[in-house]
Write a protein that holds these residues in place. Structure first.
Motif, PDB file in Angstrom:
ATOM      1  N   VAL A 119       0.823  -1.211   0.000  1.00 47.08           N
ATOM      2  CA  VAL A 119       0.000   0.000   0.000  1.00 47.08           C
ATOM      3  C   VAL A 119       0.854   1.257   0.000  1.00 47.08           C
ATOM      4  O   VAL A 119       0.594   2.195  -0.764  1.00 47.08           O
ATOM      5  N   ASP A 120       1.889   1.289   0.849  1.00 47.11           N
ATOM      6  CA  ASP A 120       2.733   2.489   0.927  1.00 47.11           C
ATOM      7  C   ASP A 120       3.447   2.761  -0.393  1.00 47.11           C
ATOM      8  O   ASP A 120       3.576   3.914  -0.818  1.00 47.11           O
ATOM      9  N   LEU A 121       3.886   1.705  -1.039  1.00 47.86           N
ATOM     10  CA  LEU A 121       4.581   1.845  -2.317  1.00 47.86           C
ATOM     11  C   LEU A 121       3.631   2.353  -3.399  1.00 47.86           C
ATOM     12  O   LEU A 121       3.966   3.264  -4.167  1.00 47.86           O
ATOM     13  N   ILE A 122       2.431   1.811  -3.435  1.00 45.94           N
ATOM     14  CA  ILE A 122       1.449   2.233  -4.445  1.00 45.94           C
ATOM     15  C   ILE A 122       0.992   3.667  -4.187  1.00 45.94           C
ATOM     16  O   ILE A 122       0.762   4.438  -5.130  1.00 45.94           O
ATOM     17  N   LYS A 123       0.896   4.054  -2.916  1.00 41.12           N
ATOM     18  CA  LYS A 123       0.551   5.444  -2.604  1.00 41.12           C
ATOM     19  C   LYS A 123       1.593   6.397  -3.178  1.00 41.12           C
ATOM     20  O   LYS A 123       1.256   7.472  -3.693  1.00 41.12           O
ATOM     21  N   LYS A 124       2.862   6.015  -3.100  1.00 44.17           N
ATOM     22  CA  LYS A 124       3.925   6.866  -3.640  1.00 44.17           C
ATOM     23  C   LYS A 124       3.793   6.995  -5.162  1.00 44.17           C
ATOM     24  O   LYS A 124       4.041   8.068  -5.723  1.00 44.17           O
ATOM     25  N   LEU A 125       3.394   5.914  -5.815  1.00 45.16           N
ATOM     26  CA  LEU A 125       3.181   5.977  -7.262  1.00 45.16           C
ATOM     27  C   LEU A 125       2.008   6.890  -7.602  1.00 45.16           C
ATOM     28  O   LEU A 125       2.064   7.670  -8.562  1.00 45.16           O
ATOM     29  N   VAL A 126       0.936   6.788  -6.828  1.00 50.15           N
ATOM     30  CA  VAL A 126      -0.221   7.672  -7.024  1.00 50.15           C
ATOM     31  C   VAL A 126       0.229   9.136  -6.938  1.00 50.15           C
ATOM     32  O   VAL A 126      -0.131   9.969  -7.783  1.00 50.15           O
ATOM     33  N   HIS A 127       1.034   9.434  -5.925  1.00 48.92           N
ATOM     34  CA  HIS A 127       1.491  10.812  -5.729  1.00 48.92           C
ATOM     35  C   HIS A 127       2.355  11.291  -6.894  1.00 48.92           C
ATOM     36  O   HIS A 127       2.156  12.403  -7.417  1.00 48.92           O
ATOM     37  N   CYS A 128       3.305  10.475  -7.309  1.00 48.96           N
ATOM     38  CA  CYS A 128       4.206  10.884  -8.392  1.00 48.96           C
ATOM     39  C   CYS A 128       3.459  11.083  -9.702  1.00 48.96           C
ATOM     40  O   CYS A 128       3.689  12.070 -10.416  1.00 48.96           O
ATOM     41  N   TYR A 129       2.564  10.166 -10.023  1.00 49.97           N
ATOM     42  CA  TYR A 129       1.800  10.309 -11.263  1.00 49.97           C
ATOM     43  C   TYR A 129       0.882  11.525 -11.201  1.00 49.97           C
ATOM     44  O   TYR A 129       0.662  12.200 -12.219  1.00 49.97           O
ATOM     45  N   PHE A 130       0.346  11.823 -10.022  1.00 50.71           N
ATOM     46  CA  PHE A 130      -0.510  13.005  -9.890  1.00 50.71           C
ATOM     47  C   PHE A 130       0.301  14.272 -10.143  1.00 50.71           C
ATOM     48  O   PHE A 130      -0.172  15.204 -10.804  1.00 50.71           O
ATOM     49  N   GLN A 131       1.526  14.321  -9.619  1.00 49.54           N
ATOM     50  CA  GLN A 131       2.388  15.486  -9.841  1.00 49.54           C
ATOM     51  C   GLN A 131       2.720  15.662 -11.312  1.00 49.54           C
ATOM     52  O   GLN A 131       2.969  16.781 -11.761  1.00 49.54           O
ATOM     53  N   LEU A 132       2.692  14.570 -12.060  1.00 48.86           N
ATOM     54  CA  LEU A 132       2.959  14.625 -13.500  1.00 48.86           C
ATOM     55  C   LEU A 132       1.677  14.787 -14.318  1.00 48.86           C
ATOM     56  O   LEU A 132       1.719  14.774 -15.555  1.00 48.86           O
ATOM     57  N   SER A 133       0.538  14.921 -13.616  1.00 54.83           N
ATOM     58  CA  SER A 133      -0.782  15.054 -14.264  1.00 54.83           C
ATOM     59  C   SER A 133      -1.117  13.856 -15.144  1.00 54.83           C
ATOM     60  O   SER A 133      -1.875  13.980 -16.119  1.00 54.83           O
ATOM     61  N   ASN A 134      -0.574  12.698 -14.809  1.00 56.47           N
ATOM     62  CA  ASN A 134      -0.893  11.460 -15.520  1.00 56.47           C
ATOM     63  C   ASN A 134      -2.033  10.776 -14.759  1.00 56.47           C
ATOM     64  O   ASN A 134      -1.819   9.847 -13.975  1.00 56.47           O
ATOM     65  N   PHE A 135      -3.246  11.251 -14.993  1.00 60.44           N
ATOM     66  CA  PHE A 135      -4.389  10.827 -14.193  1.00 60.44           C
ATOM     67  C   PHE A 135      -4.826   9.394 -14.489  1.00 60.44           C
ATOM     68  O   PHE A 135      -5.421   8.739 -13.639  1.00 60.44           O
ATOM     69  N   ILE A 136      -4.527   8.920 -15.675  1.00 60.73           N
ATOM     70  CA  ILE A 136      -4.843   7.523 -15.999  1.00 60.73           C
ATOM     71  C   ILE A 136      -4.075   6.590 -15.066  1.00 60.73           C
ATOM     72  O   ILE A 136      -4.632   5.638 -14.504  1.00 60.73           O
ATOM     73  N   GLU A 137      -2.777   6.869 -14.888  1.00 60.78           N
ATOM     74  CA  GLU A 137      -1.969   6.035 -13.992  1.00 60.78           C
ATOM     75  C   GLU A 137      -2.345   6.270 -12.526  1.00 60.78           C
ATOM     76  O   GLU A 137      -2.285   5.344 -11.710  1.00 60.78           O
ATOM     77  N   VAL A 138      -2.727   7.489 -12.189  1.00 60.75           N
ATOM     78  CA  VAL A 138      -3.194   7.780 -10.826  1.00 60.75           C
ATOM     79  C   VAL A 138      -4.362   6.866 -10.480  1.00 60.75           C
ATOM     80  O   VAL A 138      -4.397   6.221  -9.421  1.00 60.75           O
ATOM     81  N   VAL A 139      -5.328   6.807 -11.375  1.00 58.79           N
ATOM     82  CA  VAL A 139      -6.525   5.992 -11.138  1.00 58.79           C
ATOM     83  C   VAL A 139      -6.195   4.502 -11.209  1.00 58.79           C
ATOM     84  O   VAL A 139      -6.709   3.703 -10.419  1.00 58.79           O
TER      85      VAL A 139
END
Length: 245
Positions: A119-139
């Protein structure tokens, strides 16, 4: 003599930063400021008189001169020993310095075997993709942990909810915002929910929510309110903006 001025300024700046960070007595600020050079030497001698402390100040000054110094150290440590711990330290350094693509590469390289649903690792990916405005990967990654306890009130869930909004999945976005709506806590999460209501043309509901948040906060005593002072200020400003417009 002039060529040494930049070094003097760096040392003096470090002393001021260290004194402020460690809540030093006011007299030290006067000594450092009014006695350039000498004041810094007196301060350093007083606070860093043994070898261990000298090592600390050396590393800190290097970090001040070279903003990538710590990251370069971590890169060397990973090259020497490719461990999960060293990868973890480096990906956090990349993320903290805005090097999100490089952080993502490391995060993904660890998303295997027993870490595949970390979970912690995936949360970090969510954050990084959000900062890059890659919302498909965020979701994509947020949906993998949407029902996990460690994600329920995480700040990354706010980013996931906004990612859903950006992909026009409004019902699911609202469901996630509502899932973070817990009384007497989570004020940053709930403020984002109010923003969501406003951008989805439900300003009266957004205003009502912000007013409810302020009412909650105003019922707290000074000790209870202390952790939420910044949120209290932000909510008040946002409410005034919504009422004005």
């Amino acid at each position: 003599m002039i060529r040494f001025l930049p070094i003097l300024f760096i040392i003096q700046g470090f002393c001021v930063w260290h004194a402020f960070s460690n809540r030093a007595e006011a007299r030290w600020f006067w000594i450092i400021s009014l006695l350039p050079g000498l004041g810094s030497i007196i301060y350093l001698y007083h606070h860093f008189y043994n070898k261990e402390h000298i090592g600390v100040i050396s590393e800190t000054v290097k970090g001040a001169v070279n903003s990538n110094y710590r990251t370069e150290q971590l890169e060397n440590e990973l090259e020497f020993s490719d461990s999960i711990l060293n990868r973890s330290n480096l990906w956090d350094a990349y993320s903290d310095s805005g090097r999100y693509e490089e952080a993502i590469e490391l995060y993904k390289s660890c998303l295997i075997d027993f870490n595949s649903e970390n979970v912690d690792l995936i949360k970090k990916l969510v954050h990084c993709y959000f900062q890059l405005s890659n919302f498909i990967e965020v979701v994509k990654f947020g949906s993998r942990i949407e029902d996990q306890k460690g994600f329920k009130y995480a700040t990354e869930r706010i980013e996931y909810a906004w990612g859903l909004y950006e992909l026009n999945e409004l019902k699911n976005a609202e469901k996630n915002f509502k899932g973070m709506d817990s009384r007497y806590s989570n004020y940053s999460h709930r403020t984002e929910f109010a923003k969501f209501l406003e951008v989805t043309d439900r300003k009266p509901e957004a205003i009502e929510m912000l007013e409810d948040l302020l009412n909650e906060l105003d019922k707290m005593n000074s000790g209870e309110l202390r952790p939420w002072r910044d949120d209290r200020r932000s909510i008040g400003l946002l409410l005034a903006e919504y009422k004005k417009n």
